[in-house]
Design a protein around this motif. Structure first.
Motif, PDB file in Angstrom:
ATOM      1  N   LEU A  82       0.841  -1.195   0.000  1.00  0.00           N
ATOM      2  CA  LEU A  82       0.000   0.000   0.000  1.00  0.00           C
ATOM      3  C   LEU A  82       0.878   1.247   0.000  1.00  0.00           C
ATOM      4  O   LEU A  82       1.873   1.318   0.726  1.00  0.00           O
ATOM      5  N   VAL A  83       0.493   2.211  -0.815  1.00  0.00           N
ATOM      6  CA  VAL A  83       1.200   3.491  -0.898  1.00  0.00           C
ATOM      7  C   VAL A  83       0.178   4.606  -0.715  1.00  0.00           C
ATOM      8  O   VAL A  83      -0.808   4.677  -1.450  1.00  0.00           O
ATOM      9  N   HIS A  84       0.412   5.456   0.277  1.00  0.00           N
ATOM     10  CA  HIS A  84      -0.482   6.593   0.518  1.00  0.00           C
ATOM     11  C   HIS A  84       0.308   7.871   0.286  1.00  0.00           C
ATOM     12  O   HIS A  84       1.103   8.292   1.127  1.00  0.00           O
ATOM     13  N   ASN A  85       0.114   8.466  -0.875  1.00  0.00           N
ATOM     14  CA  ASN A  85       0.805   9.715  -1.205  1.00  0.00           C
ATOM     15  C   ASN A  85       0.059  10.889  -0.590  1.00  0.00           C
ATOM     16  O   ASN A  85      -1.152  11.028  -0.761  1.00  0.00           O
ATOM     17  N   ASN A 141       5.518  13.978   1.442  1.00  0.00           N
ATOM     18  CA  ASN A 141       5.469  12.785   2.284  1.00  0.00           C
ATOM     19  C   ASN A 141       4.665  11.670   1.629  1.00  0.00           C
ATOM     20  O   ASN A 141       3.637  11.914   0.995  1.00  0.00           O
ATOM     21  N   VAL A 142       5.142  10.449   1.811  1.00  0.00           N
ATOM     22  CA  VAL A 142       4.407   9.283   1.337  1.00  0.00           C
ATOM     23  C   VAL A 142       4.582   8.159   2.354  1.00  0.00           C
ATOM     24  O   VAL A 142       5.689   7.899   2.830  1.00  0.00           O
ATOM     25  N   TYR A 157       8.048   7.099   4.344  1.00  0.00           N
ATOM     26  CA  TYR A 157       7.932   6.627   5.725  1.00  0.00           C
ATOM     27  C   TYR A 157       7.279   5.246   5.706  1.00  0.00           C
ATOM     28  O   TYR A 157       6.224   5.057   5.096  1.00  0.00           O
ATOM     29  N   HIS A 158       7.923   4.291   6.365  1.00  0.00           N
ATOM     30  CA  HIS A 158       7.401   2.927   6.401  1.00  0.00           C
ATOM     31  C   HIS A 158       6.562   2.730   7.668  1.00  0.00           C
ATOM     32  O   HIS A 158       7.034   2.973   8.778  1.00  0.00           O
TER      33      HIS A 158
END
Length: 567
Positions: free
Chosen positions: A383-386, A399-400, A427-428
Protein backbone atom coordinates in the motif's frame (compact mmCIF):
# COMPACT_ATOMS: atom_id res chain seq x y z
CA UNK A 1 26.60 2.57 -46.96
CA UNK A 2 26.81 4.07 -43.47
CA UNK A 3 30.35 4.83 -42.29
CA UNK A 4 31.09 4.65 -38.56
CA UNK A 5 34.31 5.92 -37.01
CA UNK A 6 35.66 4.04 -33.98
CA UNK A 7 38.80 4.12 -31.87
CA UNK A 8 41.31 1.36 -32.57
CA UNK A 9 40.62 -2.30 -33.32
CA UNK A 10 38.84 -3.11 -30.05
CA UNK A 11 36.32 -5.92 -30.31
CA UNK A 12 33.85 -4.06 -28.09
CA UNK A 13 33.78 -0.98 -30.31
CA UNK A 14 33.40 -3.16 -33.40
CA UNK A 15 30.47 -5.07 -31.87
CA UNK A 16 28.81 -1.82 -30.80
CA UNK A 17 29.18 -0.36 -34.29
CA UNK A 18 27.66 -3.47 -35.85
CA UNK A 19 24.78 -3.24 -33.39
CA UNK A 20 24.18 0.31 -34.60
CA UNK A 21 24.31 -0.75 -38.26
CA UNK A 22 25.18 -4.31 -39.23
CA UNK A 23 26.10 -3.32 -42.80
CA UNK A 24 28.17 -0.26 -41.87
CA UNK A 25 31.71 0.36 -43.05
CA UNK A 26 33.99 0.80 -40.03
CA UNK A 27 36.70 3.46 -40.02
CA UNK A 28 39.41 2.78 -37.43
CA UNK A 29 41.35 5.62 -35.82
CA UNK A 30 43.90 5.72 -33.02
CA UNK A 31 42.69 8.83 -31.18
CA UNK A 32 39.43 10.56 -30.29
CA UNK A 33 40.46 13.76 -32.06
CA UNK A 34 40.85 11.81 -35.30
CA UNK A 35 37.41 10.25 -34.81
CA UNK A 36 35.83 13.68 -34.32
CA UNK A 37 37.67 15.13 -37.30
CA UNK A 38 36.42 12.32 -39.54
CA UNK A 39 32.86 13.11 -38.53
CA UNK A 40 33.26 16.88 -38.88
CA UNK A 41 34.75 16.48 -42.37
CA UNK A 42 31.95 14.10 -43.46
CA UNK A 43 34.39 11.24 -43.85
CA UNK A 44 32.18 9.36 -41.38
CA UNK A 45 28.42 9.49 -40.84
CA UNK A 46 28.59 8.53 -37.18
CA UNK A 47 31.23 8.02 -34.53
CA UNK A 48 31.22 5.67 -31.57
CA UNK A 49 33.16 6.19 -28.34
CA UNK A 50 32.98 4.40 -24.96
CA UNK A 51 31.86 6.70 -22.15
CA UNK A 52 30.92 4.46 -19.22
CA UNK A 53 31.38 0.93 -17.91
CA UNK A 54 29.38 -0.52 -15.03
CA UNK A 55 32.49 -2.09 -13.51
CA UNK A 56 35.12 0.62 -14.02
CA UNK A 57 32.94 3.74 -14.04
CA UNK A 58 33.21 6.76 -16.29
CA UNK A 59 35.69 7.16 -19.09
CA UNK A 60 37.61 10.42 -19.53
CA UNK A 61 35.97 10.96 -22.90
CA UNK A 62 33.15 12.74 -21.04
CA UNK A 63 35.30 15.83 -20.74
CA UNK A 64 37.07 15.43 -24.02
CA UNK A 65 33.58 15.55 -25.53
CA UNK A 66 33.58 19.23 -24.61
CA UNK A 67 35.15 19.74 -28.01
CA UNK A 68 31.80 18.85 -29.56
CA UNK A 69 30.45 22.18 -28.38
CA UNK A 70 32.73 23.93 -30.86
CA UNK A 71 31.42 21.93 -33.82
CA UNK A 72 28.17 20.78 -35.35
CA UNK A 73 28.61 17.32 -33.83
CA UNK A 74 26.12 16.07 -31.23
CA UNK A 75 25.61 13.10 -28.98
CA UNK A 76 22.57 11.51 -30.66
CA UNK A 77 22.18 7.97 -29.33
CA UNK A 78 23.71 5.23 -27.20
CA UNK A 79 24.66 1.60 -27.54
CA UNK A 80 24.85 -0.50 -24.37
CA UNK A 81 26.93 -3.61 -24.86
CA UNK A 82 27.28 -6.54 -22.44
CA UNK A 83 30.95 -7.38 -21.94
CA UNK A 84 31.82 -11.05 -21.36
CA UNK A 85 35.31 -11.67 -20.01
CA UNK A 86 36.84 -15.09 -19.53
CA UNK A 87 40.21 -16.30 -18.32
CA UNK A 88 42.29 -18.67 -20.46
CA UNK A 89 45.77 -20.18 -20.21
CA UNK A 90 48.29 -20.75 -22.97
CA UNK A 91 48.75 -24.47 -22.20
CA UNK A 92 46.35 -26.36 -19.98
CA UNK A 93 48.89 -28.88 -18.67
CA UNK A 94 50.84 -26.10 -16.99
CA UNK A 95 47.78 -24.93 -15.06
CA UNK A 96 47.00 -26.33 -11.63
CA UNK A 97 44.29 -24.46 -9.80
CA UNK A 98 45.75 -21.14 -10.90
CA UNK A 99 48.90 -21.54 -8.79
CA UNK A 100 51.32 -21.89 -11.70
CA UNK A 101 50.17 -18.78 -13.53
CA UNK A 102 52.78 -16.06 -13.27
CA UNK A 103 51.75 -13.50 -15.89
CA UNK A 104 48.40 -12.15 -17.05
CA UNK A 105 47.90 -10.47 -20.42
CA UNK A 106 44.99 -8.16 -21.15
CA UNK A 107 43.84 -4.68 -21.95
CA UNK A 108 43.91 -2.14 -19.17
CA UNK A 109 40.10 -1.89 -19.27
CA UNK A 110 39.79 -5.67 -18.84
CA UNK A 111 42.00 -5.55 -15.75
CA UNK A 112 39.81 -2.85 -14.24
CA UNK A 113 36.58 -4.68 -15.05
CA UNK A 114 37.90 -7.97 -13.64
CA UNK A 115 39.65 -6.38 -10.66
CA UNK A 116 37.40 -7.99 -8.03
CA UNK A 117 37.92 -11.50 -9.40
CA UNK A 118 41.67 -11.04 -9.86
CA UNK A 119 42.10 -9.64 -6.35
CA UNK A 120 40.40 -12.70 -4.87
CA UNK A 121 42.03 -15.37 -7.03
CA UNK A 122 45.35 -13.97 -8.30
CA UNK A 123 46.39 -11.21 -5.90
CA UNK A 124 50.12 -11.47 -6.72
CA UNK A 125 50.00 -12.06 -10.46
CA UNK A 126 52.00 -9.82 -12.80
CA UNK A 127 49.68 -7.91 -15.12
CA UNK A 128 50.92 -6.93 -18.56
CA UNK A 129 48.70 -4.40 -20.32
CA UNK A 130 48.65 -4.69 -24.10
CA UNK A 131 46.96 -2.72 -26.86
CA UNK A 132 46.43 -5.55 -29.35
CA UNK A 133 45.43 -8.61 -27.35
CA UNK A 134 45.45 -11.05 -30.27
CA UNK A 135 48.98 -10.13 -31.30
CA UNK A 136 50.07 -10.56 -27.68
CA UNK A 137 48.54 -14.06 -27.53
CA UNK A 138 50.23 -15.14 -30.76
CA UNK A 139 53.56 -13.85 -29.48
CA UNK A 140 53.14 -15.61 -26.11
CA UNK A 141 52.24 -18.92 -27.80
CA UNK A 142 55.24 -18.70 -30.12
CA UNK A 143 57.50 -18.04 -27.15
CA UNK A 144 56.01 -20.98 -25.27
CA UNK A 145 55.04 -18.87 -22.27
CA UNK A 146 53.09 -21.64 -20.58
CA UNK A 147 52.67 -19.82 -17.28
CA UNK A 148 50.78 -17.00 -18.99
CA UNK A 149 47.03 -16.40 -18.78
CA UNK A 150 44.89 -14.04 -20.82
CA UNK A 151 41.70 -12.07 -20.13
CA UNK A 152 39.39 -11.68 -23.11
CA UNK A 153 36.23 -12.92 -24.75
CA UNK A 154 35.70 -16.67 -24.70
CA UNK A 155 35.39 -16.71 -28.48
CA UNK A 156 38.74 -15.00 -28.97
CA UNK A 157 40.53 -17.19 -26.40
CA UNK A 158 39.25 -20.38 -28.01
CA UNK A 159 40.19 -19.08 -31.45
CA UNK A 160 43.84 -19.12 -30.37
CA UNK A 161 43.65 -22.50 -28.65
CA UNK A 162 43.68 -21.31 -25.04
CA UNK A 163 42.12 -23.42 -22.31
CA UNK A 164 39.22 -21.65 -20.59
CA UNK A 165 39.59 -21.91 -16.82
CA UNK A 166 36.95 -19.37 -15.77
CA UNK A 167 33.99 -17.86 -17.59
CA UNK A 168 32.30 -14.53 -16.80
CA UNK A 169 34.89 -13.25 -14.35
CA UNK A 170 33.13 -9.86 -14.18
CA UNK A 171 29.35 -10.12 -13.84
CA UNK A 172 27.00 -7.20 -14.53
CA UNK A 173 29.62 -5.88 -16.94
CA UNK A 174 28.26 -3.48 -19.56
CA UNK A 175 29.78 -0.63 -21.53
CA UNK A 176 27.91 2.39 -22.79
CA UNK A 177 28.99 3.86 -26.11
CA UNK A 178 28.03 7.37 -27.20
CA UNK A 179 26.83 7.63 -30.79
CA UNK A 180 27.90 10.95 -32.30
CA UNK A 181 26.18 12.48 -35.31
CA UNK A 182 25.27 15.73 -37.03
CA UNK A 183 21.61 16.14 -36.05
CA UNK A 184 19.86 16.00 -32.69
CA UNK A 185 17.05 13.43 -32.89
CA UNK A 186 13.42 14.36 -32.30
CA UNK A 187 11.79 13.90 -28.91
CA UNK A 188 10.65 10.40 -28.01
CA UNK A 189 9.14 11.21 -24.60
CA UNK A 190 11.88 9.19 -22.91
CA UNK A 191 14.99 11.25 -23.50
CA UNK A 192 18.13 12.61 -21.88
CA UNK A 193 20.07 15.80 -22.42
CA UNK A 194 23.82 16.03 -21.86
CA UNK A 195 25.50 19.35 -21.14
CA UNK A 196 28.94 20.38 -19.99
CA UNK A 197 30.10 23.63 -18.45
CA UNK A 198 32.97 25.80 -19.41
CA UNK A 199 35.63 25.95 -16.66
CA UNK A 200 33.78 27.75 -13.84
CA UNK A 201 35.08 30.49 -11.58
CA UNK A 202 35.17 29.67 -7.87
CA UNK A 203 32.03 30.50 -5.92
CA UNK A 204 30.67 29.02 -2.71
CA UNK A 205 27.70 26.74 -3.37
CA UNK A 206 27.87 27.07 -7.16
CA UNK A 207 27.40 23.37 -7.92
CA UNK A 208 24.49 23.11 -5.47
CA UNK A 209 22.83 26.15 -7.04
CA UNK A 210 23.24 24.68 -10.53
CA UNK A 211 21.69 21.37 -9.52
CA UNK A 212 18.85 23.09 -7.69
CA UNK A 213 17.60 24.59 -10.95
CA UNK A 214 16.96 21.06 -12.19
CA UNK A 215 15.63 19.77 -8.87
CA UNK A 216 13.02 22.46 -8.35
CA UNK A 217 11.63 21.75 -11.80
CA UNK A 218 11.32 18.04 -11.05
CA UNK A 219 14.14 17.12 -13.45
CA UNK A 220 16.15 14.11 -12.34
CA UNK A 221 19.91 14.08 -12.80
CA UNK A 222 21.00 10.81 -14.40
CA UNK A 223 24.74 11.40 -14.28
CA UNK A 224 27.04 14.00 -12.76
CA UNK A 225 30.80 14.21 -13.12
CA UNK A 226 33.35 16.88 -12.46
CA UNK A 227 36.99 17.48 -13.28
CA UNK A 228 39.45 20.33 -13.10
CA UNK A 229 40.26 21.85 -16.46
CA UNK A 230 43.90 21.02 -17.26
CA UNK A 231 44.85 24.52 -18.38
CA UNK A 232 43.01 26.69 -15.83
CA UNK A 233 42.44 24.13 -13.04
CA UNK A 234 38.90 25.46 -12.76
CA UNK A 235 35.97 23.14 -12.13
CA UNK A 236 34.22 21.71 -15.17
CA UNK A 237 30.96 19.80 -14.72
CA UNK A 238 29.21 17.24 -16.91
CA UNK A 239 25.47 16.81 -16.33
CA UNK A 240 23.07 14.36 -17.92
CA UNK A 241 19.46 15.18 -17.10
CA UNK A 242 16.14 13.59 -17.92
CA UNK A 243 14.30 15.30 -20.77
CA UNK A 244 14.91 16.66 -24.26
CA UNK A 245 16.49 20.00 -25.11
CA UNK A 246 13.14 20.97 -26.66
CA UNK A 247 11.39 20.51 -23.29
CA UNK A 248 10.44 23.84 -21.72
CA UNK A 249 11.67 22.81 -18.26
CA UNK A 250 15.11 21.88 -19.59
CA UNK A 251 15.35 25.15 -21.51
CA UNK A 252 14.29 27.19 -18.47
CA UNK A 253 16.81 25.41 -16.23
CA UNK A 254 19.68 26.07 -18.64
CA UNK A 255 18.63 29.68 -19.19
CA UNK A 256 18.39 30.38 -15.45
CA UNK A 257 21.76 28.75 -14.75
CA UNK A 258 23.45 30.91 -17.37
CA UNK A 259 21.75 34.20 -16.50
CA UNK A 260 21.19 34.02 -12.75
CA UNK A 261 23.38 31.29 -11.26
CA UNK A 262 26.71 31.31 -13.11
CA UNK A 263 25.94 34.70 -14.67
CA UNK A 264 28.14 34.03 -17.68
CA UNK A 265 26.81 33.94 -21.22
CA UNK A 266 27.27 30.64 -23.01
CA UNK A 267 28.72 28.94 -19.92
CA UNK A 268 26.77 25.74 -20.66
CA UNK A 269 27.43 23.74 -23.79
CA UNK A 270 24.93 21.29 -25.22
CA UNK A 271 26.50 17.94 -26.03
CA UNK A 272 23.25 16.43 -27.25
CA UNK A 273 19.79 15.02 -26.60
CA UNK A 274 19.04 11.38 -27.25
CA UNK A 275 16.72 8.51 -26.30
CA UNK A 276 17.40 7.76 -22.65
CA UNK A 277 19.53 4.77 -21.84
CA UNK A 278 19.00 3.06 -18.50
CA UNK A 279 22.04 1.19 -17.21
CA UNK A 280 19.92 -0.16 -14.36
CA UNK A 281 17.93 -3.33 -14.86
CA UNK A 282 14.17 -2.86 -14.54
CA UNK A 283 11.99 -5.78 -13.53
CA UNK A 284 8.71 -4.09 -14.45
CA UNK A 285 7.83 -3.23 -18.03
CA UNK A 286 4.22 -2.13 -17.64
CA UNK A 287 1.79 -0.73 -15.07
CA UNK A 288 -1.99 -0.89 -15.26
CA UNK A 289 -4.31 1.44 -13.36
CA UNK A 290 -7.81 0.72 -12.16
CA UNK A 291 -9.16 4.24 -11.91
CA UNK A 292 -8.86 7.03 -14.47
CA UNK A 293 -8.98 10.03 -12.13
CA UNK A 294 -6.52 12.89 -11.89
CA UNK A 295 -4.23 11.05 -9.46
CA UNK A 296 -4.01 7.99 -11.71
CA UNK A 297 -3.13 10.22 -14.65
CA UNK A 298 -0.56 12.06 -12.51
CA UNK A 299 1.28 8.85 -11.64
CA UNK A 300 0.90 7.37 -15.13
CA UNK A 301 2.55 10.39 -16.74
CA UNK A 302 5.58 10.14 -14.48
CA UNK A 303 5.89 6.39 -14.92
CA UNK A 304 5.80 6.86 -18.69
CA UNK A 305 8.61 9.40 -18.35
CA UNK A 306 10.59 6.59 -16.73
CA UNK A 307 10.10 4.38 -19.78
CA UNK A 308 7.29 2.22 -18.44
CA UNK A 309 4.16 1.39 -20.41
CA UNK A 310 0.95 2.39 -18.63
CA UNK A 311 -2.69 1.48 -19.22
CA UNK A 312 -5.54 3.38 -17.52
CA UNK A 313 -8.85 1.59 -17.11
CA UNK A 314 -12.23 2.44 -15.67
CA UNK A 315 -15.93 2.27 -16.38
CA UNK A 316 -15.66 3.97 -19.77
CA UNK A 317 -12.11 3.12 -20.84
CA UNK A 318 -11.23 1.58 -24.18
CA UNK A 319 -9.88 -1.51 -22.45
CA UNK A 320 -11.54 -3.08 -19.43
CA UNK A 321 -9.74 -3.69 -16.12
CA UNK A 322 -10.10 -7.44 -16.70
CA UNK A 323 -8.31 -7.19 -20.05
CA UNK A 324 -5.64 -4.88 -18.67
CA UNK A 325 -4.71 -7.19 -15.79
CA UNK A 326 -3.62 -9.93 -18.17
CA UNK A 327 -1.31 -7.52 -20.04
CA UNK A 328 0.68 -5.86 -17.24
CA UNK A 329 3.06 -6.88 -14.49
CA UNK A 330 1.91 -4.43 -11.81
CA UNK A 331 -1.66 -3.30 -11.15
CA UNK A 332 -2.34 -0.08 -9.24
CA UNK A 333 -5.76 0.58 -7.73
CA UNK A 334 -6.39 4.31 -7.43
CA UNK A 335 -10.06 4.95 -6.70
CA UNK A 336 -11.99 6.80 -3.96
CA UNK A 337 -11.31 5.40 -0.48
CA UNK A 338 -14.90 4.24 -0.05
CA UNK A 339 -14.71 2.15 -3.25
CA UNK A 340 -11.26 0.63 -2.76
CA UNK A 341 -12.25 -2.52 -0.88
CA UNK A 342 -15.01 -3.41 -3.34
CA UNK A 343 -12.65 -2.92 -6.30
CA UNK A 344 -10.04 -5.17 -4.66
CA UNK A 345 -12.64 -7.90 -4.11
CA UNK A 346 -13.79 -7.64 -7.72
CA UNK A 347 -10.46 -7.60 -9.52
CA UNK A 348 -7.91 -8.97 -7.03
CA UNK A 349 -8.69 -12.64 -7.78
CA UNK A 350 -7.81 -12.05 -11.46
CA UNK A 351 -4.14 -11.38 -10.71
CA UNK A 352 -1.75 -14.27 -11.26
CA UNK A 353 1.37 -15.32 -9.38
CA UNK A 354 4.28 -13.14 -10.44
CA UNK A 355 2.23 -9.94 -10.62
CA UNK A 356 2.02 -7.10 -8.10
CA UNK A 357 -0.99 -5.27 -6.66
CA UNK A 358 -0.10 -1.78 -5.43
CA UNK A 359 -2.84 0.01 -3.53
CA UNK A 360 -2.82 3.80 -3.81
CA UNK A 361 -5.13 4.29 -0.87
CA UNK A 362 -5.65 6.36 2.26
CA UNK A 363 -6.82 3.53 4.49
CA UNK A 364 -4.48 0.68 5.27
CA UNK A 365 -5.54 -2.13 7.61
CA UNK A 366 -8.85 -3.18 6.04
CA UNK A 367 -7.55 -2.50 2.53
CA UNK A 368 -4.43 -4.66 2.89
CA UNK A 369 -6.26 -7.49 4.68
CA UNK A 370 -8.79 -7.61 1.86
CA UNK A 371 -6.04 -7.72 -0.77
CA UNK A 372 -4.21 -10.52 1.04
CA UNK A 373 -7.41 -12.54 1.33
CA UNK A 374 -8.60 -12.36 -2.29
CA UNK A 375 -5.31 -12.65 -4.18
CA UNK A 376 -3.07 -15.63 -4.84
CA UNK A 377 -0.09 -16.19 -2.54
CA UNK A 378 2.29 -15.40 -5.39
CA UNK A 379 0.92 -11.89 -5.92
CA UNK A 380 2.96 -9.07 -4.37
CA UNK A 381 0.98 -6.65 -2.17
CA UNK A 382 1.91 -3.14 -0.99
CA UNK A 383 0.00 0.00 0.00
CA UNK A 384 1.20 3.49 -0.90
CA UNK A 385 -0.48 6.59 0.52
CA UNK A 386 0.81 9.71 -1.21
CA UNK A 387 0.15 12.86 0.84
CA UNK A 388 -0.17 15.19 -2.12
CA UNK A 389 -2.73 15.77 -4.82
CA UNK A 390 -2.64 15.96 -8.61
CA UNK A 391 -1.98 19.71 -8.44
CA UNK A 392 1.58 19.03 -7.23
CA UNK A 393 4.25 19.73 -9.84
CA UNK A 394 6.59 17.10 -8.39
CA UNK A 395 6.78 14.67 -5.48
CA UNK A 396 10.03 16.26 -4.32
CA UNK A 397 10.00 16.60 -0.50
CA UNK A 398 6.38 15.38 -0.35
CA UNK A 399 5.47 12.78 2.28
CA UNK A 400 4.41 9.28 1.34
CA UNK A 401 3.50 6.41 3.64
CA UNK A 402 4.53 2.96 2.39
CA UNK A 403 2.99 -0.08 4.06
CA UNK A 404 4.73 -3.28 3.04
CA UNK A 405 3.42 -6.78 3.63
CA UNK A 406 4.96 -10.23 3.89
CA UNK A 407 4.24 -10.50 0.17
CA UNK A 408 5.99 -7.31 -0.93
CA UNK A 409 8.75 -8.26 -3.38
CA UNK A 410 10.97 -6.95 -6.17
CA UNK A 411 8.12 -5.26 -8.07
CA UNK A 412 7.03 -3.38 -4.95
CA UNK A 413 10.63 -2.38 -4.28
CA UNK A 414 10.95 -1.05 -7.82
CA UNK A 415 7.88 1.15 -7.39
CA UNK A 416 9.26 2.40 -4.07
CA UNK A 417 12.55 3.17 -5.83
CA UNK A 418 10.56 5.23 -8.34
CA UNK A 419 9.12 7.29 -5.46
CA UNK A 420 12.56 7.69 -3.92
CA UNK A 421 14.13 8.76 -7.21
CA UNK A 422 11.62 11.57 -7.58
CA UNK A 423 12.42 12.94 -4.14
CA UNK A 424 9.46 11.71 -2.08
CA UNK A 425 9.97 11.51 1.69
CA UNK A 426 9.19 7.85 2.34
CA UNK A 427 7.93 6.63 5.72
CA UNK A 428 7.40 2.93 6.40
CA UNK A 429 4.40 2.13 8.58
CA UNK A 430 2.53 -0.89 9.83
CA UNK A 431 -1.14 -0.95 8.78
CA UNK A 432 -2.34 0.03 12.27
CA UNK A 433 0.25 2.78 12.70
CA UNK A 434 -0.67 4.24 9.32
CA UNK A 435 -4.37 4.40 10.15
CA UNK A 436 -3.73 5.90 13.59
CA UNK A 437 -1.46 8.60 12.20
CA UNK A 438 -3.87 9.36 9.37
CA UNK A 439 -6.56 9.75 12.02
CA UNK A 440 -4.43 12.43 13.67
CA UNK A 441 -3.05 14.14 10.57
CA UNK A 442 -5.99 13.93 8.15
CA UNK A 443 -9.26 12.61 9.52
CA UNK A 444 -9.36 14.69 12.72
CA UNK A 445 -8.16 18.01 11.19
CA UNK A 446 -10.69 17.61 8.39
CA UNK A 447 -13.47 16.96 10.90
CA UNK A 448 -12.43 20.05 12.88
CA UNK A 449 -12.36 22.21 9.74
CA UNK A 450 -15.79 20.99 8.65
CA UNK A 451 -17.24 21.51 12.14
CA UNK A 452 -15.71 24.98 12.41
CA UNK A 453 -17.19 26.09 9.09
CA UNK A 454 -20.59 24.71 10.07
CA UNK A 455 -20.39 26.57 13.40
CA UNK A 456 -19.63 29.86 11.64
CA UNK A 457 -22.64 29.34 9.42
CA UNK A 458 -24.95 28.40 12.30
CA UNK A 459 -24.06 31.56 14.22
CA UNK A 460 -24.06 33.77 11.12
CA UNK A 461 -20.52 35.02 11.81
CA UNK A 462 -19.08 37.25 9.10
CA UNK A 463 -15.91 35.57 7.84
CA UNK A 464 -14.39 38.94 6.95
CA UNK A 465 -14.24 39.75 10.67
CA UNK A 466 -12.10 36.71 11.51
CA UNK A 467 -8.68 38.07 10.53
CA UNK A 468 -9.05 41.13 12.75
CA UNK A 469 -9.94 39.01 15.77
CA UNK A 470 -7.38 36.19 15.60
CA UNK A 471 -3.89 35.63 16.88
CA UNK A 472 -1.32 33.98 14.66
CA UNK A 473 -1.90 30.73 16.55
CA UNK A 474 -5.67 30.75 16.10
CA UNK A 475 -5.25 31.78 12.47
CA UNK A 476 -3.80 28.34 11.65
CA UNK A 477 -7.17 26.71 12.20
CA UNK A 478 -8.98 29.32 10.11
CA UNK A 479 -6.57 28.83 7.21
CA UNK A 480 -6.94 25.05 7.40
CA UNK A 481 -10.73 25.44 7.30
CA UNK A 482 -10.55 27.63 4.19
CA UNK A 483 -8.12 25.29 2.47
CA UNK A 484 -10.37 22.28 3.03
CA UNK A 485 -13.46 24.09 1.77
CA UNK A 486 -11.68 25.47 -1.28
CA UNK A 487 -11.06 22.00 -2.73
CA UNK A 488 -13.11 19.06 -3.90
CA UNK A 489 -15.52 18.26 -1.03
CA UNK A 490 -15.67 14.63 -2.12
CA UNK A 491 -11.99 14.21 -1.29
CA UNK A 492 -12.46 15.37 2.29
CA UNK A 493 -15.76 13.56 2.73
CA UNK A 494 -13.91 10.36 1.80
CA UNK A 495 -11.23 11.15 4.40
CA UNK A 496 -13.83 11.77 7.11
CA UNK A 497 -15.59 8.52 6.24
CA UNK A 498 -12.56 6.24 6.58
CA UNK A 499 -12.93 3.38 9.03
CA UNK A 500 -10.29 1.57 11.06
CA UNK A 501 -8.16 3.03 13.83
CA UNK A 502 -8.69 6.60 12.60
CA UNK A 503 -12.25 6.55 13.94
CA UNK A 504 -10.90 5.82 17.40
CA UNK A 505 -8.81 9.00 17.23
CA UNK A 506 -11.83 11.16 16.40
CA UNK A 507 -14.00 9.56 19.08
CA UNK A 508 -11.26 10.08 21.68
CA UNK A 509 -10.99 13.70 20.61
CA UNK A 510 -14.75 14.23 21.02
CA UNK A 511 -14.66 12.74 24.53
CA UNK A 512 -11.70 14.94 25.45
CA UNK A 513 -13.46 18.05 24.10
CA UNK A 514 -16.51 17.34 26.24
CA UNK A 515 -14.34 16.68 29.30
CA UNK A 516 -12.36 19.90 28.82
CA UNK A 517 -15.57 21.88 28.25
CA UNK A 518 -17.00 20.63 31.54
CA UNK A 519 -13.82 21.57 33.43
CA UNK A 520 -13.73 24.99 31.76
CA UNK A 521 -17.39 25.70 32.52
CA UNK A 522 -16.79 24.72 36.15
CA UNK A 523 -13.82 27.11 36.34
CA UNK A 524 -11.30 24.33 37.04
CA UNK A 525 -8.35 26.38 35.81
CA UNK A 526 -5.73 24.57 37.91
CA UNK A 527 -6.95 21.21 36.64
CA UNK A 528 -6.80 22.46 33.06
CA UNK A 529 -3.22 23.63 33.65
CA UNK A 530 -2.23 20.23 35.03
CA UNK A 531 -3.73 18.52 31.98
CA UNK A 532 -1.80 20.79 29.62
CA UNK A 533 1.45 20.30 31.57
CA UNK A 534 0.97 16.54 31.43
CA UNK A 535 0.38 16.67 27.69
CA UNK A 536 3.49 18.80 27.24
CA UNK A 537 5.54 16.25 29.19
CA UNK A 538 4.39 13.59 26.74
CA UNK A 539 5.96 15.54 23.86
CA UNK A 540 9.73 15.25 23.46
CA UNK A 541 11.86 18.35 23.82
CA UNK A 542 13.21 17.85 20.31
CA UNK A 543 9.68 17.67 18.88
CA UNK A 544 8.67 20.90 20.63
CA UNK A 545 11.78 22.78 19.50
CA UNK A 546 11.49 21.61 15.89
CA UNK A 547 7.78 22.40 15.74
CA UNK A 548 8.25 25.83 17.30
CA UNK A 549 10.92 26.68 14.74
CA UNK A 550 8.50 25.70 11.99
CA UNK A 551 5.74 27.74 13.63
CA UNK A 552 7.98 30.82 13.84
CA UNK A 553 8.79 30.51 10.14
CA UNK A 554 5.09 30.32 9.33
CA UNK A 555 4.42 33.23 11.69
CA UNK A 556 6.82 35.43 9.72
CA UNK A 557 5.03 34.66 6.48
CA UNK A 558 1.60 35.20 8.03
CA UNK A 559 2.70 38.46 9.66
CA UNK A 560 3.95 39.80 6.33
CA UNK A 561 0.75 38.70 4.63
CA UNK A 562 -1.46 40.33 7.26
CA UNK A 563 0.55 43.55 7.09
CA UNK A 564 -0.02 43.75 3.34
CA UNK A 565 -3.71 42.88 3.66
CA UNK A 566 -4.38 45.27 6.56
CA UNK A 567 -1.77 48.07 6.26
Amino acid sequence: MTRIAIIGQKAGSTRAAKQLDLEAELLHFNHLTEVLESLASNQADYALIPVYNTREGGVKEYFRLAGLAQTNIYWVDNIVLPIHLSLGVITAKHHSGGRKIRTLLGRDSAFKQGDEYLEQNFPDITKVSVTNIEEAIIDAVLRGQAQTAVIGSEKMLKKHGLKIIEREIADHNRTRFAVLGKKIPARTGYDSTAIITRPLSDRVGLLVDILNEFTRRGISILDLRSENDIRTQKLQVYIEAEGHIEDINIQKAIDTIEKKVVQEHDCLKLLGSFPRVDMRVKQIKSFGFIGTGAMSRWFAKRLENEGYTTILTGRNSRISPQEMISEVQAVLICVPISATTAIIKKFGPLLKDGQALILLAGESEITINTALEVTSQGVEIMLVHNLWGPQAATMKDKNVSVVKTSRSGVFCSEFEAFLYKHGAEIYHDSPRKHDLLMGISQKLPTMISAALAKTLSQHNIDCDDLASHTTLTSLYGILAMVRVHNQNPRTYAEIMSTSGEGRMIVRSFVKNIISLMELAEDGEIDQLCRIMDGSKDFMSREFIETSMNQARSVDEILSDSLAKTYP
